[in-house]
Design an enzyme around this catalytic site. Structure first.
Site, short mmCIF file in Angstrom:
data_model
loop_
_atom_site.label_atom_id
_atom_site.label_comp_id
_atom_site.label_asym_id
_atom_site.label_seq_id
_atom_site.Cartn_x
_atom_site.Cartn_y
_atom_site.Cartn_z
N GLY A 239 0.90 -1.06 0.05
CA GLY A 239 -0.06 -0.07 0.03
C GLY A 239 0.84 1.16 0.04
O GLY A 239 2.07 1.30 -0.50
N SER A 240 0.32 2.29 0.53
CA SER A 240 0.99 3.59 0.41
C SER A 240 2.11 3.77 1.42
O SER A 240 2.12 2.89 2.53
CB SER A 240 -0.11 4.76 0.80
OG SER A 240 -0.47 4.89 1.78
N GLY A 244 1.93 2.56 5.31
CA GLY A 244 2.97 1.44 5.54
C GLY A 244 3.82 1.85 6.76
O GLY A 244 4.11 1.14 7.67
N GLU A 261 5.79 -3.62 1.01
CA GLU A 261 5.92 -3.25 -0.45
C GLU A 261 5.00 -1.88 -0.64
O GLU A 261 3.82 -1.72 -0.84
CB GLU A 261 5.10 -4.17 -0.93
CG GLU A 261 5.98 -5.60 -1.04
CD GLU A 261 7.31 -5.73 -1.83
OE1 GLU A 261 7.71 -4.49 -2.49
OE2 GLU A 261 8.18 -6.62 -1.72
N CYS A 295 2.56 0.18 -8.48
CA CYS A 295 3.76 0.58 -7.81
C CYS A 295 5.11 0.67 -8.79
O CYS A 295 5.96 1.55 -8.36
CB CYS A 295 3.99 -0.26 -6.40
SG CYS A 295 4.16 -1.94 -7.03
#
Length: 505
Positions: A239-240, A244, A261, A295
């Site tokens: 995620g962001s 994160g 990630e 991403c």
């Protein structure tokens, strides 16, 4: 079409089921609506997981772990082989559901399911290769070796842009390692997760196991329960960067493990001797694929000043012919953004780019198509790497900047907080090797003459810096789902101490 698609995947459109997809779950959570980003219309409602139901799911996974960890690893691999076969049989309807709910074009929806199949194949072979090392002991009559043990029930939190594939990267490896798992998908794509859970439930039942694969659905409250839960030794979060950080802090506070990630702000260096045919094709897919919502999306082009005009001219011409529209249509290359907020974020970035000296070469506007979430793919010429360029905007915006020397290009490339994927286009071997050297790209993924997007499952996937440092998928990423144990076995009748220490008589 929607009802028929859900029916193929075992989901009733008027009653998709509980979050866990299980009859035993006593779940009285509020309902969550899944929307079609192409039209803005609701697809179906899903019951979210209540707090009490969440604890039932974790207890179920904990109990299942006691048995699953003792199942021989090759036998665990057989379950994953059967999961892969089931995904093969349902590739088309599952890929279409991903496209319907997330908005990526059909070819990418199918590609995402193929990625799941590929990681299942990889994990099956890996189930017979969970190797540990043997070391020579300094003490006579002793043997040293290491072995790997399952961790326990693990948490998997995934993002909307890859609603099923990223789960499989984690789940296939975790399962063959002997772990059970609890999956929380994005609240924007619950139906895709439910479909996968139904497939996993059926395969598990046929296999004679229960509780290996588990699903919870909800927003931040469920995610917070997972990150603070001592019963989950590992949380894998995609995620962001902002979220994160919170995940990392919560898991670290209880001394748990995390695989993160997070964001990517991926750059491509294009040298004066590059093959521009290759570069243009790679940049086009890397920047426009999934509507810029990967991403690994290509967001920055760092081009040599001698070829930057020729490169941007070709890119602008290519962008002007990108078919935008219904992602299920065969000729569409650019579908919608996930929701209205994503559109607003892109429009705000376009306006901000103008204030930082950017020149809009093409795009930059909303598109009045059948839904509210369509935008034009956008190329912006920037005078330098401004604060905006150092941020990740999850949309099809491509910033183009010039450089004079390789040293300058690498400095620009590495001058952002994120460090996921990177690429260089060059026909100069020395330049290519320099980009891959210690003084080159600082990203977890570095490519030569291919783009930043579309990583294969055979290599470990992940990045550095604010991308989080985690690794998933191939190579030895399986070690993240296990605990290492060093063993020393004394087969002699003596008890010598290490380092030659003499203690007592």
């Amino acid at each position: 079409m929607t009802k028929a698609l859900l029916k193929k995947l075992g989901i009733r459109a008027n009653n998709p089921g509980t979050a866990a997809g299980s009859q035993w779950l006593e779940n009285k959570g509020a309902k969550l609506t899944s929307y079609n980003p192409t039209t803005g219309e609701p697809i179906a409602k899903v019951v979210q997981t209540s707090e009490s139901a969440y604890h039932q799911v974790v207890e179920r996974a904990t109990q299942a772990f006691q048995t699953w960890r003792m199942t021989p690893a090759p036998r665990r691999g057989e379950l994953i082989r059967q999961l892969g076969e089931a995904l093969r049989a349902l590739k088309e309807p599952l890929g279409e559901l991903v496209t319907l709910e997330m908005g990526k074009i059909k070819a990418e929806g199918m590609g995402e399911v193929q990625e799941m199949i590929d990681i299942c194949d990889f994990a099956v072979g890996l189930s017979r290769q969970l190797y540990g090392l043997t070391m020579h002991s300094e003490r006579p009559g002793h043997r040293m070796y290491e072995q790997w043990h399952p961790l326990g029930p693990i948490g998997i939190i995934t993002a909307f842009n890859f609603p099923v594939a990223v789960w499989s990267w984690n789940a296939a490896l975790a399962a063959i390692c002997g772990d059970t798992m609890i999956w929380k998908p994005s609240e924007l794509t619950p139906l895709s997760a439910l479909a996968v859970q139904r497939i996993a439930n059926q395969i598990s039942a046929d296999f004679g196991v229960d509780g290996v694969f588990n699903l919870v659905i909800g927003g931040g409250a469920i995610g917070q329960l997972m990150t603070q839960d001592h019963r989950l030794p590992l949380i894998s979060f995609t995620g962001s960067i902002r979220t994160g950080r919170k995940v990392a802090e919560a898991v670290a506070h209880r001394l748990g493990r995390s695989i993160l990630e997070l964001g990517g702000n991926n750059g491509i260096i294009v040298t004066e001797d590059a093959n521009l045919d290759l570069a243009v094709r790679a940049i086009l897919f890397g920047s426009v694929g999934t509507a810029g919502q990967r991403c690994t999306t290509s967001r920055r082009i760092i081009a040599h000043q001698s070829i930057i005009d020729a490169l941007t001219d070709r890119l602008v011409k290519a962008y002007q012919h990108i078919p935008v529209g219904d992602p299920l249509a065969a000729d569409t290359l650019l579908g919608p953004l996930i929701n209205e907020q994503a559109v607003d974020n892109m429009m705000n970035a376009v306006e901000r780019a103008k204030t930082e000296g950017g020149q809009i070469l093409c795009g930059g506007r909303r598109l009045p198509l059948q839904g509210a979430n369509f935008v034009e793919p956008t190329i912006i010429r920037m005078p330098k790497q401004t604060p905006l360029v150092c941020e990740e905007t999850f949309a099809p915006i491509l910033y183009v900047m010039a450089y004079e020397t390789v040293e300058e290009a690498i400095a620009i490339h590495n001058g952002v907080p994120q460090g996921l994927s990177s690429a260089i286009f060059t026909t100069n071997l020395i330049t290519a090797e320099r980009f891959l050297s210690h003084e080159g790209s600082d990203c977890g993924i570095a490519n030569v003459n291919i783009g930043t997007s579309g990583a294969e499952i055979g290599g470990a996937f992940g990045g550095e810096k604010e991308t989080g440092g985690g690794r998933e998928s191939g190579s030895d990423a399986w070690k993240g789902y296990m605990r290492r144990q060093t063993n020393t076995l004394n087969w002699s009748a003596q008890l010598p101490l290490a380092q030659g220490i003499q203690f007592g008589g």
